[in-house]
Write a protein that holds these residues in place. Structure first.
Motif, short mmCIF file in Angstrom:
data_model
loop_
_atom_site.label_atom_id
_atom_site.label_comp_id
_atom_site.label_asym_id
_atom_site.label_seq_id
_atom_site.Cartn_x
_atom_site.Cartn_y
_atom_site.Cartn_z
N ALA A 1 2.76 -26.23 25.92
CA ALA A 1 2.79 -25.17 24.92
C ALA A 1 3.59 -23.97 25.43
O ALA A 1 3.54 -23.64 26.63
N PHE A 2 4.30 -23.31 24.53
CA PHE A 2 5.06 -22.10 24.84
C PHE A 2 4.70 -21.00 23.85
O PHE A 2 4.86 -21.16 22.64
N CYS A 3 4.23 -19.87 24.35
CA CYS A 3 4.18 -18.67 23.51
C CYS A 3 5.59 -18.11 23.40
O CYS A 3 6.53 -18.61 24.04
N ARG A 4 5.77 -17.07 22.65
CA ARG A 4 7.13 -16.55 22.41
C ARG A 4 7.75 -15.99 23.69
O ARG A 4 8.93 -16.18 23.96
N GLN A 5 6.95 -15.29 24.50
CA GLN A 5 7.52 -14.71 25.72
C GLN A 5 7.90 -15.80 26.72
O GLN A 5 8.96 -15.74 27.34
N ALA A 6 7.04 -16.81 26.88
CA ALA A 6 7.35 -17.91 27.79
C ALA A 6 8.56 -18.69 27.28
O ALA A 6 9.40 -19.14 28.07
N ALA A 7 8.64 -18.87 25.96
CA ALA A 7 9.77 -19.59 25.38
C ALA A 7 11.07 -18.82 25.60
O ALA A 7 12.11 -19.42 25.93
N ALA B 1 12.25 -19.32 29.09
CA ALA B 1 12.72 -20.67 29.36
C ALA B 1 13.91 -21.07 28.51
O ALA B 1 14.50 -22.13 28.71
N GLY B 2 14.27 -20.24 27.53
CA GLY B 2 15.38 -20.56 26.65
C GLY B 2 15.09 -21.68 25.68
O GLY B 2 15.97 -22.46 25.32
N VAL B 3 13.81 -21.76 25.22
CA VAL B 3 13.40 -22.79 24.26
C VAL B 3 12.71 -22.11 23.08
O VAL B 3 12.53 -20.89 23.07
N GLU B 4 12.32 -22.90 22.10
CA GLU B 4 11.60 -22.36 20.95
C GLU B 4 10.10 -22.30 21.22
O GLU B 4 9.54 -23.17 21.89
N ALA B 5 9.47 -21.27 20.71
CA ALA B 5 8.01 -21.17 20.82
C ALA B 5 7.37 -22.31 20.03
O ALA B 5 7.87 -22.73 18.99
N THR B 6 6.24 -22.80 20.55
CA THR B 6 5.57 -23.94 19.91
C THR B 6 4.44 -23.53 18.97
O THR B 6 3.85 -24.37 18.31
N GLY B 7 4.09 -22.22 18.94
CA GLY B 7 3.01 -21.78 18.06
C GLY B 7 1.64 -21.95 18.67
O GLY B 7 0.68 -22.26 17.95
N HIS B 8 1.53 -21.72 19.98
CA HIS B 8 0.24 -21.88 20.66
C HIS B 8 -0.13 -20.63 21.46
O HIS B 8 -0.96 -20.69 22.37
N GLY B 9 0.47 -19.50 21.12
CA GLY B 9 0.20 -18.26 21.84
C GLY B 9 -1.11 -17.62 21.42
O GLY B 9 -1.55 -17.76 20.28
N PHE B 10 -1.72 -16.90 22.35
CA PHE B 10 -2.91 -16.13 22.06
C PHE B 10 -2.51 -14.73 21.61
O PHE B 10 -1.39 -14.27 21.90
N PRO B 11 -3.39 -14.01 20.90
CA PRO B 11 -3.05 -12.66 20.49
C PRO B 11 -2.66 -11.79 21.68
O PRO B 11 -3.30 -11.83 22.74
N LEU B 12 -1.61 -11.01 21.51
CA LEU B 12 -1.13 -10.13 22.57
C LEU B 12 -1.86 -8.79 22.53
O LEU B 12 -2.28 -8.34 21.47
#
Length: 448
Positions: A308-314, A317-328
Protein backbone atom coordinates in the motif's frame (compact mmCIF):
# COMPACT_ATOMS: atom_id res chain seq x y z
CA UNK A 1 -30.58 7.22 8.08
CA UNK A 2 -27.20 8.73 9.11
CA UNK A 3 -26.17 12.27 8.23
CA UNK A 4 -26.87 12.87 4.56
CA UNK A 5 -24.71 14.42 1.85
CA UNK A 6 -26.51 17.77 1.94
CA UNK A 7 -25.89 18.16 5.68
CA UNK A 8 -22.23 17.20 5.20
CA UNK A 9 -21.84 19.85 2.51
CA UNK A 10 -23.51 22.49 4.67
CA UNK A 11 -21.13 21.77 7.56
CA UNK A 12 -18.13 21.87 5.25
CA UNK A 13 -19.24 25.18 3.78
CA UNK A 14 -19.04 26.62 7.30
CA UNK A 15 -15.59 25.05 7.74
CA UNK A 16 -14.44 26.73 4.52
CA UNK A 17 -15.93 30.07 5.50
CA UNK A 18 -14.11 29.96 8.82
CA UNK A 19 -10.82 28.89 7.21
CA UNK A 20 -10.98 31.68 4.65
CA UNK A 21 -11.63 34.21 7.39
CA UNK A 22 -8.19 33.22 8.74
CA UNK A 23 -6.66 33.51 5.28
CA UNK A 24 -6.47 29.73 4.77
CA UNK A 25 -7.22 28.26 1.34
CA UNK A 26 -6.48 24.56 1.93
CA UNK A 27 -8.81 22.79 4.33
CA UNK A 28 -10.14 19.28 4.85
CA UNK A 29 -12.95 17.99 7.02
CA UNK A 30 -13.81 14.48 8.12
CA UNK A 31 -17.30 13.84 9.49
CA UNK A 32 -18.06 10.63 11.35
CA UNK A 33 -21.60 10.26 12.64
CA UNK A 34 -23.76 7.39 13.73
CA UNK A 35 -25.61 5.46 16.37
CA UNK A 36 -24.97 2.11 17.99
CA UNK A 37 -26.79 -0.16 20.41
CA UNK A 38 -25.86 -3.34 22.21
CA UNK A 39 -27.23 -6.10 24.38
CA UNK A 40 -24.80 -7.82 26.73
CA UNK A 41 -25.44 -11.11 28.47
CA UNK A 42 -23.65 -13.25 31.06
CA UNK A 43 -24.58 -16.06 33.43
CA UNK A 44 -27.43 -16.95 31.06
CA UNK A 45 -29.15 -13.58 31.46
CA UNK A 46 -29.16 -10.18 29.78
CA UNK A 47 -27.49 -7.68 32.10
CA UNK A 48 -27.02 -4.59 29.96
CA UNK A 49 -28.73 -2.78 27.14
CA UNK A 50 -27.27 0.49 25.92
CA UNK A 51 -27.38 2.91 23.01
CA UNK A 52 -25.21 5.79 21.87
CA UNK A 53 -25.35 8.49 19.23
CA UNK A 54 -22.27 10.45 18.23
CA UNK A 55 -21.01 13.01 15.74
CA UNK A 56 -17.43 14.10 15.27
CA UNK A 57 -15.96 16.76 13.02
CA UNK A 58 -12.21 16.68 12.38
CA UNK A 59 -10.65 19.63 10.57
CA UNK A 60 -7.19 19.82 9.00
CA UNK A 61 -5.65 22.86 7.32
CA UNK A 62 -2.40 23.19 5.36
CA UNK A 63 -0.12 26.21 5.49
CA UNK A 64 3.22 26.24 3.62
CA UNK A 65 3.99 22.53 4.07
CA UNK A 66 2.63 22.37 7.59
CA UNK A 67 -0.55 20.65 8.74
CA UNK A 68 -2.40 19.80 11.94
CA UNK A 69 -5.79 18.47 12.90
CA UNK A 70 -8.35 19.45 15.53
CA UNK A 71 -11.56 17.64 16.44
CA UNK A 72 -14.90 18.51 18.01
CA UNK A 73 -18.12 16.66 18.76
CA UNK A 74 -20.23 19.82 18.42
CA UNK A 75 -21.61 20.90 15.06
CA UNK A 76 -23.04 24.35 15.82
CA UNK A 77 -21.59 27.40 14.06
CA UNK A 78 -19.54 28.58 17.06
CA UNK A 79 -17.96 25.14 17.61
CA UNK A 80 -17.14 24.76 13.92
CA UNK A 81 -15.35 28.10 13.89
CA UNK A 82 -13.49 27.21 17.09
CA UNK A 83 -12.25 23.88 15.74
CA UNK A 84 -11.01 25.56 12.57
CA UNK A 85 -9.26 28.21 14.66
CA UNK A 86 -7.63 25.48 16.76
CA UNK A 87 -6.43 23.63 13.65
CA UNK A 88 -4.92 26.85 12.28
CA UNK A 89 -3.16 27.60 15.57
CA UNK A 90 -1.74 24.06 15.82
CA UNK A 91 -0.60 24.12 12.21
CA UNK A 92 1.34 27.35 12.72
CA UNK A 93 3.27 25.67 15.55
CA UNK A 94 4.45 22.84 13.29
CA UNK A 95 7.74 22.72 11.42
CA UNK A 96 7.35 22.71 7.62
CA UNK A 97 7.65 19.28 6.00
CA UNK A 98 9.31 19.58 2.58
CA UNK A 99 7.79 16.23 1.56
CA UNK A 100 4.23 17.20 2.45
CA UNK A 101 1.80 16.69 -0.44
CA UNK A 102 -0.92 19.13 -1.41
CA UNK A 103 -4.53 18.22 -0.81
CA UNK A 104 -5.75 15.70 -3.41
CA UNK A 105 -8.29 16.55 -6.05
CA UNK A 106 -11.54 14.76 -6.77
CA UNK A 107 -11.39 11.18 -8.12
CA UNK A 108 -14.23 8.75 -8.85
CA UNK A 109 -14.98 6.52 -5.84
CA UNK A 110 -16.41 3.00 -6.28
CA UNK A 111 -20.07 2.73 -5.34
CA UNK A 112 -20.71 0.06 -2.70
CA UNK A 113 -24.06 -0.36 -0.92
CA UNK A 114 -23.68 -1.48 2.69
CA UNK A 115 -26.40 0.41 4.52
CA UNK A 116 -29.47 -1.69 5.37
CA UNK A 117 -32.65 -0.12 6.69
CA UNK A 118 -33.63 -3.23 8.64
CA UNK A 119 -30.29 -3.32 10.47
CA UNK A 120 -30.44 0.38 11.28
CA UNK A 121 -33.88 -0.16 12.81
CA UNK A 122 -33.19 -3.25 14.94
CA UNK A 123 -34.88 -2.76 18.32
CA UNK A 124 -33.75 -3.82 21.80
CA UNK A 125 -36.61 -6.33 21.77
CA UNK A 126 -35.35 -7.93 18.55
CA UNK A 127 -31.85 -8.25 19.96
CA UNK A 128 -33.20 -9.59 23.26
CA UNK A 129 -35.20 -12.29 21.48
CA UNK A 130 -32.16 -13.45 19.53
CA UNK A 131 -30.06 -13.45 22.70
CA UNK A 132 -32.74 -15.35 24.62
CA UNK A 133 -32.81 -18.05 21.95
CA UNK A 134 -29.00 -18.33 22.06
CA UNK A 135 -28.98 -18.54 25.85
CA UNK A 136 -31.65 -21.25 25.79
CA UNK A 137 -29.52 -23.37 23.42
CA UNK A 138 -26.46 -23.11 25.67
CA UNK A 139 -28.39 -23.49 28.91
CA UNK A 140 -30.13 -26.63 27.65
CA UNK A 141 -26.67 -28.20 27.37
CA UNK A 142 -25.99 -27.49 31.05
CA UNK A 143 -23.62 -24.64 30.19
CA UNK A 144 -23.38 -20.91 30.88
CA UNK A 145 -23.56 -18.32 28.10
CA UNK A 146 -21.96 -14.88 27.84
CA UNK A 147 -21.60 -12.51 24.94
CA UNK A 148 -22.84 -9.48 23.09
CA UNK A 149 -25.18 -8.56 20.25
CA UNK A 150 -24.68 -5.10 18.76
CA UNK A 151 -26.04 -3.16 15.80
CA UNK A 152 -24.97 0.19 14.42
CA UNK A 153 -25.37 2.62 11.56
CA UNK A 154 -23.17 5.49 10.54
CA UNK A 155 -21.62 7.61 7.83
CA UNK A 156 -18.05 8.62 7.04
CA UNK A 157 -17.55 11.69 4.86
CA UNK A 158 -14.39 13.45 3.73
CA UNK A 159 -14.48 16.81 1.97
CA UNK A 160 -11.70 19.20 1.01
CA UNK A 161 -11.22 22.56 -0.65
CA UNK A 162 -9.94 20.91 -3.85
CA UNK A 163 -13.36 19.42 -4.58
CA UNK A 164 -13.16 16.02 -2.87
CA UNK A 165 -16.49 14.85 -1.47
CA UNK A 166 -16.26 11.17 -0.51
CA UNK A 167 -19.26 9.80 1.37
CA UNK A 168 -19.96 6.32 2.72
CA UNK A 169 -22.88 5.10 4.87
CA UNK A 170 -22.83 1.65 6.50
CA UNK A 171 -24.72 -0.56 8.93
CA UNK A 172 -23.09 -3.33 10.95
CA UNK A 173 -24.24 -6.14 13.23
CA UNK A 174 -22.02 -8.20 15.52
CA UNK A 175 -22.77 -11.26 17.62
CA UNK A 176 -20.39 -13.20 19.83
CA UNK A 177 -21.00 -15.95 22.36
CA UNK A 178 -18.93 -18.02 24.76
CA UNK A 179 -20.40 -21.22 26.19
CA UNK A 180 -18.74 -22.27 29.47
CA UNK A 181 -18.81 -25.70 31.11
CA UNK A 182 -17.00 -27.00 34.19
CA UNK A 183 -13.63 -27.61 32.50
CA UNK A 184 -14.18 -26.49 28.91
CA UNK A 185 -15.57 -23.71 26.76
CA UNK A 186 -16.66 -22.97 23.23
CA UNK A 187 -16.87 -19.73 21.26
CA UNK A 188 -18.33 -18.27 18.07
CA UNK A 189 -18.46 -14.79 16.60
CA UNK A 190 -19.73 -13.17 13.43
CA UNK A 191 -20.33 -9.80 11.80
CA UNK A 192 -22.28 -8.59 8.77
CA UNK A 193 -23.49 -5.34 7.27
CA UNK A 194 -27.00 -6.82 7.37
CA UNK A 195 -28.16 -8.38 10.63
CA UNK A 196 -30.20 -10.81 8.53
CA UNK A 197 -26.93 -12.47 7.52
CA UNK A 198 -26.08 -13.27 11.14
CA UNK A 199 -27.26 -16.54 12.69
CA UNK A 200 -27.04 -16.17 16.49
CA UNK A 201 -28.77 -19.51 17.12
CA UNK A 202 -26.34 -21.36 14.84
CA UNK A 203 -23.39 -19.68 16.57
CA UNK A 204 -24.81 -20.66 19.96
CA UNK A 205 -25.14 -24.28 18.85
CA UNK A 206 -21.56 -24.25 17.57
CA UNK A 207 -20.19 -22.76 20.81
CA UNK A 208 -22.16 -25.19 22.96
CA UNK A 209 -21.04 -28.11 20.83
CA UNK A 210 -17.40 -27.13 21.21
CA UNK A 211 -17.74 -26.77 24.97
CA UNK A 212 -19.38 -30.20 25.18
CA UNK A 213 -16.83 -31.91 22.89
CA UNK A 214 -13.79 -30.43 24.67
CA UNK A 215 -14.77 -31.44 28.22
CA UNK A 216 -12.27 -33.41 30.31
CA UNK A 217 -9.35 -32.26 28.12
CA UNK A 218 -6.22 -34.39 27.84
CA UNK A 219 -2.74 -32.86 28.14
CA UNK A 220 -0.47 -33.42 25.13
CA UNK A 221 3.26 -32.71 24.97
CA UNK A 222 4.48 -29.56 23.16
CA UNK A 223 5.91 -30.06 19.70
CA UNK A 224 5.31 -29.58 16.00
CA UNK A 225 1.81 -30.69 15.01
CA UNK A 226 -0.37 -30.69 11.97
CA UNK A 227 -3.03 -28.13 12.83
CA UNK A 228 -6.34 -27.17 11.31
CA UNK A 229 -7.00 -23.50 11.99
CA UNK A 230 -10.62 -22.41 11.74
CA UNK A 231 -11.16 -19.04 9.98
CA UNK A 232 -11.14 -16.98 13.21
CA UNK A 233 -7.75 -18.45 14.13
CA UNK A 234 -6.39 -17.78 10.64
CA UNK A 235 -7.62 -14.18 10.82
CA UNK A 236 -6.14 -13.39 14.22
CA UNK A 237 -2.75 -14.91 13.44
CA UNK A 238 -2.20 -14.05 9.78
CA UNK A 239 -3.76 -10.66 10.46
CA UNK A 240 -0.70 -9.65 12.47
CA UNK A 241 1.38 -9.17 9.32
CA UNK A 242 -0.70 -6.88 7.13
CA UNK A 243 0.51 -3.64 8.71
CA UNK A 244 3.88 -4.56 7.15
CA UNK A 245 2.45 -4.37 3.61
CA UNK A 246 3.03 -0.62 3.80
CA UNK A 247 5.49 1.46 1.80
CA UNK A 248 6.03 3.76 4.80
CA UNK A 249 6.69 0.81 7.14
CA UNK A 250 9.19 -0.61 4.65
CA UNK A 251 10.96 2.75 4.28
CA UNK A 252 11.08 3.15 8.07
CA UNK A 253 12.53 -0.36 8.55
CA UNK A 254 9.42 -1.49 10.48
CA UNK A 255 8.34 -4.15 7.99
CA UNK A 256 9.51 -7.74 7.57
CA UNK A 257 9.08 -7.15 3.82
CA UNK A 258 12.07 -4.80 3.58
CA UNK A 259 14.18 -5.97 0.60
CA UNK A 260 11.74 -8.87 0.07
CA UNK A 261 9.28 -7.51 -2.49
CA UNK A 262 9.16 -9.97 -5.38
CA UNK A 263 10.38 -12.89 -3.27
CA UNK A 264 8.46 -16.12 -2.76
CA UNK A 265 7.96 -16.00 1.01
CA UNK A 266 4.88 -18.23 1.22
CA UNK A 267 3.53 -21.41 -0.33
CA UNK A 268 2.36 -21.49 -3.93
CA UNK A 269 -1.23 -22.06 -2.78
CA UNK A 270 -1.33 -18.74 -0.88
CA UNK A 271 -2.78 -15.70 -2.67
CA UNK A 272 -3.88 -12.61 -0.76
CA UNK A 273 -5.72 -9.52 -1.99
CA UNK A 274 -6.84 -6.23 -0.55
CA UNK A 275 -10.24 -5.49 -2.07
CA UNK A 276 -12.60 -2.89 -0.58
CA UNK A 277 -15.33 -3.86 -3.07
CA UNK A 278 -15.39 -7.58 -2.26
CA UNK A 279 -18.99 -8.58 -1.47
CA UNK A 280 -18.07 -9.92 1.98
CA UNK A 281 -16.05 -6.86 2.96
CA UNK A 282 -17.05 -3.72 4.87
CA UNK A 283 -15.66 -0.23 5.20
CA UNK A 284 -15.34 2.83 3.00
CA UNK A 285 -14.05 2.47 -0.58
CA UNK A 286 -11.78 5.49 -0.04
CA UNK A 287 -8.99 6.20 2.42
CA UNK A 288 -8.26 8.82 5.07
CA UNK A 289 -7.24 11.35 2.40
CA UNK A 290 -10.28 10.73 0.18
CA UNK A 291 -8.33 8.68 -2.39
CA UNK A 292 -10.25 5.71 -3.89
CA UNK A 293 -9.00 2.33 -2.67
CA UNK A 294 -7.41 0.25 -5.43
CA UNK A 295 -7.48 -3.53 -5.38
CA UNK A 296 -4.02 -4.84 -4.50
CA UNK A 297 -2.56 -8.29 -5.05
CA UNK A 298 -0.44 -8.49 -1.92
CA UNK A 299 0.68 -12.09 -2.44
CA UNK A 300 0.40 -13.96 -5.75
CA UNK A 301 0.89 -17.71 -5.35
CA UNK A 302 3.36 -17.16 -2.55
CA UNK A 303 5.21 -14.20 -4.08
CA UNK A 304 4.98 -10.78 -2.43
CA UNK A 305 3.74 -8.35 -5.09
CA UNK A 306 1.95 -5.16 -4.04
CA UNK A 307 2.15 -2.96 -0.98
CA UNK A 308 0.00 0.00 0.00
CA UNK A 309 1.08 3.59 -0.73
CA UNK A 310 -0.33 6.73 0.82
CA UNK A 311 0.10 9.89 -1.24
CA UNK A 312 3.32 11.01 0.45
CA UNK A 313 4.94 7.57 0.16
CA UNK A 314 3.78 7.34 -3.46
CA UNK A 315 5.27 10.76 -4.26
CA UNK A 316 8.62 9.69 -2.76
CA UNK A 317 8.60 6.46 -4.77
CA UNK A 318 7.37 8.02 -8.02
CA UNK A 319 4.24 5.83 -8.17
CA UNK A 320 0.50 6.34 -7.81
CA UNK A 321 -1.16 6.28 -4.40
CA UNK A 322 -3.19 3.12 -3.81
CA UNK A 323 -5.87 4.66 -1.56
CA UNK A 324 -4.79 3.10 1.73
CA UNK A 325 -3.57 6.16 3.64
CA UNK A 326 -4.66 7.05 7.15
CA UNK A 327 -5.95 10.53 8.00
CA UNK A 328 -3.11 13.05 8.21
CA UNK A 329 -1.06 13.75 10.17
CA UNK A 330 -0.07 10.25 11.30
CA UNK A 331 3.07 8.24 12.02
CA UNK A 332 2.12 5.07 10.16
CA UNK A 333 1.38 6.13 6.60
CA UNK A 334 -0.89 3.43 5.24
CA UNK A 335 -1.96 -0.22 5.40
CA UNK A 336 -4.31 -2.57 3.54
CA UNK A 337 -7.58 -2.85 5.48
CA UNK A 338 -9.79 -5.10 3.31
CA UNK A 339 -7.92 -8.39 3.37
CA UNK A 340 -9.09 -11.37 1.33
CA UNK A 341 -7.11 -14.60 1.58
CA UNK A 342 -8.12 -16.69 -1.41
CA UNK A 343 -9.65 -19.96 -0.37
CA UNK A 344 -9.61 -23.47 -1.76
CA UNK A 345 -12.14 -26.22 -2.28
CA UNK A 346 -11.56 -28.40 0.81
CA UNK A 347 -14.33 -28.22 3.43
CA UNK A 348 -13.27 -28.21 7.07
CA UNK A 349 -14.77 -31.69 7.50
CA UNK A 350 -12.57 -33.05 4.70
CA UNK A 351 -9.46 -31.49 6.26
CA UNK A 352 -10.25 -33.32 9.49
CA UNK A 353 -10.98 -36.58 7.66
CA UNK A 354 -7.60 -36.43 5.89
CA UNK A 355 -5.62 -35.92 9.11
CA UNK A 356 -4.12 -38.98 10.82
CA UNK A 357 -3.11 -37.03 13.91
CA UNK A 358 -3.38 -33.31 14.53
CA UNK A 359 -4.93 -30.44 16.45
CA UNK A 360 -8.11 -28.54 15.57
CA UNK A 361 -7.99 -24.91 16.75
CA UNK A 362 -11.11 -22.76 17.12
CA UNK A 363 -9.41 -19.49 17.98
CA UNK A 364 -6.21 -17.88 19.24
CA UNK A 365 -5.69 -15.04 21.67
CA UNK A 366 -3.11 -12.89 23.46
CA UNK A 367 -1.00 -12.80 20.30
CA UNK A 368 2.27 -10.86 20.53
CA UNK A 369 5.28 -10.37 18.27
CA UNK A 370 8.53 -12.11 19.21
CA UNK A 371 10.73 -11.40 16.16
CA UNK A 372 9.67 -8.55 13.84
CA UNK A 373 11.82 -9.54 10.84
CA UNK A 374 11.04 -13.26 10.89
CA UNK A 375 7.48 -12.34 11.94
CA UNK A 376 7.49 -14.87 14.77
CA UNK A 377 4.33 -14.59 16.85
CA UNK A 378 3.42 -16.11 20.19
CA UNK A 379 -0.02 -16.64 21.69
CA UNK A 380 -2.39 -19.30 22.99
CA UNK A 381 -5.28 -21.45 21.85
CA UNK A 382 -8.66 -20.93 23.48
CA UNK A 383 -12.33 -21.99 23.61
CA UNK A 384 -12.18 -25.22 21.67
CA UNK A 385 -8.90 -27.07 21.04
CA UNK A 386 -9.25 -30.68 19.93
CA UNK A 387 -7.25 -33.81 19.16
CA UNK A 388 -7.74 -35.36 15.73
CA UNK A 389 -6.99 -39.08 15.38
CA UNK A 390 -7.48 -41.18 12.26
CA UNK A 391 -9.61 -38.52 10.62
CA UNK A 392 -11.93 -37.89 13.57
CA UNK A 393 -12.11 -35.32 16.35
CA UNK A 394 -11.75 -37.55 19.40
CA UNK A 395 -11.50 -35.27 22.44
CA UNK A 396 -10.53 -31.90 23.81
CA UNK A 397 -6.94 -31.07 24.69
CA UNK A 398 -5.45 -28.64 27.16
CA UNK A 399 -4.65 -25.33 25.52
CA UNK A 400 -1.21 -24.67 24.07
CA UNK A 401 1.11 -21.69 23.78
CA UNK A 402 2.67 -21.38 20.33
CA UNK A 403 5.72 -19.69 18.80
CA UNK A 404 5.25 -19.56 15.06
CA UNK A 405 6.86 -17.66 12.17
CA UNK A 406 4.12 -16.53 9.80
CA UNK A 407 6.15 -17.03 6.57
CA UNK A 408 6.88 -20.60 7.66
CA UNK A 409 3.24 -21.22 8.54
CA UNK A 410 2.03 -19.89 5.21
CA UNK A 411 4.62 -22.02 3.43
CA UNK A 412 3.27 -25.19 5.06
CA UNK A 413 -0.40 -24.88 4.09
CA UNK A 414 -1.67 -28.26 2.89
CA UNK A 415 -5.33 -27.37 2.30
CA UNK A 416 -7.66 -24.37 2.20
CA UNK A 417 -11.42 -24.21 2.66
CA UNK A 418 -13.63 -21.72 0.79
CA UNK A 419 -13.18 -18.23 2.22
CA UNK A 420 -15.76 -16.66 4.53
CA UNK A 421 -16.14 -13.38 6.37
CA UNK A 422 -14.55 -14.03 9.76
CA UNK A 423 -14.38 -12.19 13.08
CA UNK A 424 -11.84 -12.56 15.84
CA UNK A 425 -10.45 -10.60 18.77
CA UNK A 426 -6.85 -9.79 17.76
CA UNK A 427 -7.29 -8.40 14.22
CA UNK A 428 -9.95 -6.63 12.18
CA UNK A 429 -12.53 -8.68 10.28
CA UNK A 430 -11.31 -10.29 7.05
CA UNK A 431 -12.37 -12.75 4.39
CA UNK A 432 -10.31 -15.89 5.03
CA UNK A 433 -10.44 -19.70 4.73
CA UNK A 434 -9.75 -22.40 7.26
CA UNK A 435 -6.23 -23.79 6.83
CA UNK A 436 -4.56 -27.13 7.34
CA UNK A 437 -0.93 -26.47 8.23
CA UNK A 438 1.87 -28.93 8.91
CA UNK A 439 4.63 -28.40 11.46
CA UNK A 440 2.91 -25.78 13.63
CA UNK A 441 5.03 -25.08 16.71
CA UNK A 442 3.38 -25.52 20.12
CA UNK A 443 5.94 -24.69 22.82
CA UNK A 444 4.15 -25.38 26.10
CA UNK A 445 0.86 -26.35 27.68
CA UNK A 446 -1.16 -23.66 29.47
CA UNK A 447 -2.71 -24.05 32.91
CA UNK A 448 -6.31 -24.09 31.72
Amino acid sequence: MPIDRARCQAIFDRVLDAARSFGIADAEAILVTGSSALTRFANNAIHQNGAERSANLSVRVQIDGRTARATTNRLDDKSIREVVEESVALTKLEEPDPNRTDLPGCQPVPDVARWHESTARVTPTERARAVADAIHIVESCGQTAAGIYSTSEGAFALLNSRGVFAYYPETMANFSITAMAADSSGWAKGSACSHLDLEPAAMARSAAGKARASRDPVELPPGAYTVILEPAAVLDLAGQMFGDFSATAIADGRSFLRDRIGEKLFGGNVTIYDDACHPLQAGAPFDGEGVPRRKLTLVDRGVVRDVAFCRQAAQAAGVEATGHGFPLPNEYGEAPMNIVIAGGATPLEDMIASTARGILVTRLWYIREVDPYQKIMTGMTRDGTFLIEDGCVTRGVRNFRFNQALPEMLSNVEALSPSVRASGEEAFDMVVPAMKVRGFHFTEVTRF
